[in-house]
Design a protein around this motif. Structure first.
Motif, mmCIF file in Angstrom:
data_model
loop_
_atom_site.group_PDB
_atom_site.id
_atom_site.type_symbol
_atom_site.label_atom_id
_atom_site.label_comp_id
_atom_site.label_asym_id
_atom_site.label_seq_id
_atom_site.Cartn_x
_atom_site.Cartn_y
_atom_site.Cartn_z
ATOM 1 N N VAL A 1 -7.152 15.983 4.619
ATOM 2 C CA VAL A 1 -7.510 15.518 5.968
ATOM 3 C C VAL A 1 -6.251 15.005 6.679
ATOM 4 N N SER A 2 -5.425 14.263 5.921
ATOM 5 C CA SER A 2 -4.199 13.711 6.499
ATOM 6 C C SER A 2 -3.322 14.840 7.051
ATOM 7 N N VAL A 3 -3.207 15.931 6.288
ATOM 8 C CA VAL A 3 -2.370 17.054 6.733
ATOM 9 C C VAL A 3 -3.027 17.754 7.930
ATOM 10 N N ALA A 4 -4.331 17.976 7.847
ATOM 11 C CA ALA A 4 -5.018 18.674 8.945
ATOM 12 C C ALA A 4 -4.841 17.920 10.272
ATOM 13 N N GLU A 5 -4.936 16.603 10.212
ATOM 14 C CA GLU A 5 -4.731 15.818 11.447
ATOM 15 C C GLU A 5 -3.304 15.984 11.959
ATOM 16 N N HIS A 6 -2.350 16.000 11.034
ATOM 17 C CA HIS A 6 -0.943 16.159 11.431
ATOM 18 C C HIS A 6 -0.710 17.533 12.073
ATOM 19 N N VAL A 7 -1.381 18.543 11.550
ATOM 20 C CA VAL A 7 -1.227 19.899 12.101
ATOM 21 C C VAL A 7 -1.719 19.930 13.552
ATOM 22 N N VAL A 8 -2.889 19.349 13.785
ATOM 23 C CA VAL A 8 -3.438 19.358 15.147
ATOM 24 C C VAL A 8 -2.511 18.569 16.079
ATOM 25 N N MET A 9 -2.020 17.413 15.593
ATOM 26 C CA MET A 9 -1.068 16.627 16.389
ATOM 27 C C MET A 9 0.176 17.458 16.704
ATOM 28 N N ARG B 1 0.817 -1.222 0.000
ATOM 29 C CA ARG B 1 0.000 0.000 0.000
ATOM 30 C C ARG B 1 0.853 1.275 0.000
ATOM 31 N N LEU B 2 2.191 1.111 0.088
ATOM 32 C CA LEU B 2 3.089 2.267 -0.092
ATOM 33 C C LEU B 2 3.171 2.545 -1.599
ATOM 34 N N LEU B 3 2.065 3.076 -2.114
ATOM 35 C CA LEU B 3 1.929 3.222 -3.570
ATOM 36 C C LEU B 3 2.817 4.307 -4.157
ATOM 37 N N GLY B 4 3.170 5.290 -3.331
ATOM 38 C CA GLY B 4 3.929 6.430 -3.847
ATOM 39 C C GLY B 4 5.419 6.163 -3.986
ATOM 40 N N THR B 5 5.828 4.906 -4.023
ATOM 41 C CA THR B 5 7.250 4.567 -4.076
ATOM 42 C C THR B 5 7.660 4.076 -5.467
ATOM 43 N N VAL B 6 8.967 4.115 -5.707
ATOM 44 C CA VAL B 6 9.520 3.597 -6.972
ATOM 45 C C VAL B 6 9.112 2.138 -7.159
ATOM 46 N N LEU C 1 1.792 17.314 -20.166
ATOM 47 C CA LEU C 1 1.032 17.236 -18.918
ATOM 48 C C LEU C 1 1.948 16.881 -17.747
ATOM 49 N N CYS C 2 1.832 17.643 -16.647
ATOM 50 C CA CYS C 2 2.506 17.298 -15.393
ATOM 51 C C CYS C 2 1.417 16.963 -14.381
ATOM 52 N N ILE C 3 1.532 15.781 -13.786
ATOM 53 C CA ILE C 3 0.550 15.389 -12.771
ATOM 54 C C ILE C 3 1.260 15.369 -11.419
ATOM 55 N N THR C 4 0.730 16.082 -10.450
ATOM 56 C CA THR C 4 1.257 15.995 -9.096
ATOM 57 C C THR C 4 0.396 14.989 -8.335
ATOM 58 N N ALA C 5 1.015 13.865 -7.971
ATOM 59 C CA ALA C 5 0.295 12.861 -7.174
ATOM 60 C C ALA C 5 0.333 13.335 -5.730
ATOM 61 N N GLY C 6 -0.639 14.141 -5.373
ATOM 62 C CA GLY C 6 -0.684 14.803 -4.074
ATOM 63 C C GLY C 6 -1.209 16.209 -4.284
ATOM 64 N N VAL C 7 -0.871 17.121 -3.355
ATOM 65 C CA VAL C 7 -1.337 18.511 -3.427
ATOM 66 C C VAL C 7 -0.133 19.433 -3.243
ATOM 67 N N GLY C 8 0.024 20.416 -4.133
ATOM 68 C CA GLY C 8 1.146 21.354 -4.042
ATOM 69 C C GLY C 8 2.082 21.135 -5.221
ATOM 70 N N SER C 9 2.041 22.048 -6.200
ATOM 71 C CA SER C 9 2.824 21.865 -7.428
ATOM 72 C C SER C 9 3.910 22.923 -7.567
ATOM 73 N N ASP C 10 4.374 23.442 -6.444
ATOM 74 C CA ASP C 10 5.389 24.503 -6.469
ATOM 75 C C ASP C 10 6.746 24.015 -6.950
ATOM 76 N N ALA D 1 -4.028 8.292 2.309
ATOM 77 C CA ALA D 1 -3.803 9.365 1.329
ATOM 78 C C ALA D 1 -3.165 8.798 0.060
ATOM 79 N N GLN D 2 -2.245 7.849 0.226
ATOM 80 C CA GLN D 2 -1.563 7.286 -0.955
ATOM 81 C C GLN D 2 -2.566 6.615 -1.882
ATOM 82 N N TYR D 3 -3.532 5.934 -1.310
ATOM 83 C CA TYR D 3 -4.564 5.305 -2.142
ATOM 84 C C TYR D 3 -5.305 6.391 -2.930
ATOM 85 N N ARG D 4 -5.642 7.498 -2.215
ATOM 86 C CA ARG D 4 -6.427 8.548 -2.889
ATOM 87 C C ARG D 4 -5.612 9.256 -3.974
#
Ligand code: NAD
Length: 368
Positions: free
Chosen positions: A126-134, A26-31, A94-103, A324-327
């Motif tokens: 949601v994943s980031v918001a939870e991390h912020v509160v933590m 499920r670590l989909l974002g890896t090589v 086309l550039c696709i950012t798998a995630g949020v933030g294309s800076d 998040a990786q699944y999404r």
């Protein structure tokens, strides 16, 4: 995909997962696990290159960019697509950012070359918001030094309780009140803060603002001077790069806490480390760094407040939970599917298209 359709060269730059990625598919974002795209792309007859080698002219990324049609990247192991590289990327569409933030993509250069940049909007907010509160909790409660004490075999309550507070009753402000900012605020309501504040050039929808009982502050310096805790939730662009420098940090309340899961370069690394060392800041936490991977001697790895704590830094992980990786993996595939099928993209996913910014989030701009 029909077998008669056009074939493309797709390149994905991802982080290496090693043993962890072999053990956890499920670590989909890896090589190793390739965003789960390999079978689908190969079935369609496309060429698919996956690498983590992204720095310097001899890297796999830079060597292959000249004839790549579609580039997939993530903010976690960013392949920096500069204006110089755009000039070489003659086939890129086309550039696709798998995630949020294309800076990490030079968006002005993308516009110049009429390359579309799309991201999987909302995929990890949601994943980031939870991390912020933590992160707020671990700073305010002085959690990290307390845990380290336990690991060292010690027991000294006073040593850690002397800098431990409640979240309740604090004034908390966000810079940027978009998807993540609003989710952070919503979660904070349960902690009974004294007041919630926000600074954003875009007003929050009236209904959302009323539900949060939040106050908008028109000037950033004015807002941070009122806050016990500041959280940064805006994109990195020309007007936010280096925003939290010596001058702005000096306007923050003495002994306040700063949480940044937006982008490392929004803060000046040395100025933050100095503010912590001097005691002006009581703590800094986040997961984003001005260069990634961060060098082993980056000041944020070891910086401490006057009591030897106040550091809640981790590698870029808040937006890459397995959920998040699944999404973002399925979202990236859907962007690719629409593109190969010649269908329109979901408008919320578009960052730049046809030579123009398709979102208002990357800075205030008037259309040409
Ligand atoms: P969003 O587009 O929903 O919201 C961004 C908000 O920031 C908008 O309301 C925009 O008006 C505001 N903004 C832009 N420039 C500003 C400025 N100069 N001052 C104040 N406000 C400003 O985006 P989002 O989904 O909430 O994500 C925000 C950022 O968080 C992303 O761009 C990315 O950099 C970061 N992020 C980090 C992670 C992570 O894993 N650490 C994951 C996802 C997103």
């Amino acid at each position: 995909m029909s077998s008669g359709a056009q074939k493309y060269k797709v390149m994905a730059v991802l982080y290496r997962g090693g043993k962890a990625a072999q053990e956890e598919p499920r670590l989909l974002g890896t090589v190793e696990n390739k965003l789960g795209l390999e079978g689908w792309l190969r079935e369609g007859g496309h060429e698919f290159i996956v690498t983590d080698d992204k720095e310097g002219p001899n890297s796999v990324f830079q060597q292959n960019i000249a004839d790549t049609d579609v580039l997939i990247t993530t903010p976690f192991h960013p392949a920096y697509l500069t204006a110089d590289l755009f000039a070489k990327a003659k086939k890129l569409k086309l550039c696709i950012t798998a995630g949020v933030g294309s800076d990490h993509i030079d968006l002005n250069a993308a516009n110049k070359h009429k390359v579309t940049v799309a991201e999987v909007t909302g995929s990890n907010v949601v994943s980031v918001a939870e991390h912020v509160v933590m992160s707020m909790l671990l700073l305010v409660r002085n959690f990290v030094p307390a845990h380290e004490q336990i690991e060292r075999g010690q027991w000294n309550v006073a040593d850690v309780a002397r800098n431990s507070f409640d979240l309740e009753g604090k004034v908390i402000g966000t810079v940027g009140a978009g998807r993540i900012g609003q989710r952070v605020l919503k979660r904070l309501v349960a902690f009974d803060p004294k007041e919630l504040l926000y600074f954003d050039y875009a007003p929050m929808p009236a209904e959302a603002a009323a539900a949060l009982n939040i106050r908008r502050v028109a000037d950033l310096g004015d807002m941070v001077s009122q806050c016990d805790i500041v959280t940064i939730n805006c994109p990195l662009h020309e007007n936010t790069k280096g925003l939290f420098n010596k001058e702005l940090l000096a306007k923050m309340k003495k002994g306040s806490w700063l949480v940044n899961t937006a982008r490392g370069a929004i803060c000046v690394a040395e100025d933050v480390a100095e503010a912590l060392k001097s005691g002006h800041l009581n703590g800094y936490a986040g997961d984003v760094w001005n260069v990634q991977p961060a060098p082993s001697d980056h000041p944020w790895r070891t910086m401490k407040n006057t009591q030897g704590g106040g550091n809640g830094m981790v590698p870029h992980m808040s937006g890459t939970t397995l959920d998040a990786q699944y999404r973002y993996a399925t979202g990236a595939q859907e962007i690719l599917r629409r593109w190969t099928a010649g269908e329109k993209q979901e408008s919320a996913n578009l960052i730049v298209e046809n030579g123009e910014y398709a979102t208002k989030a990357y800075g205030e701009r008037t259309k040409k």
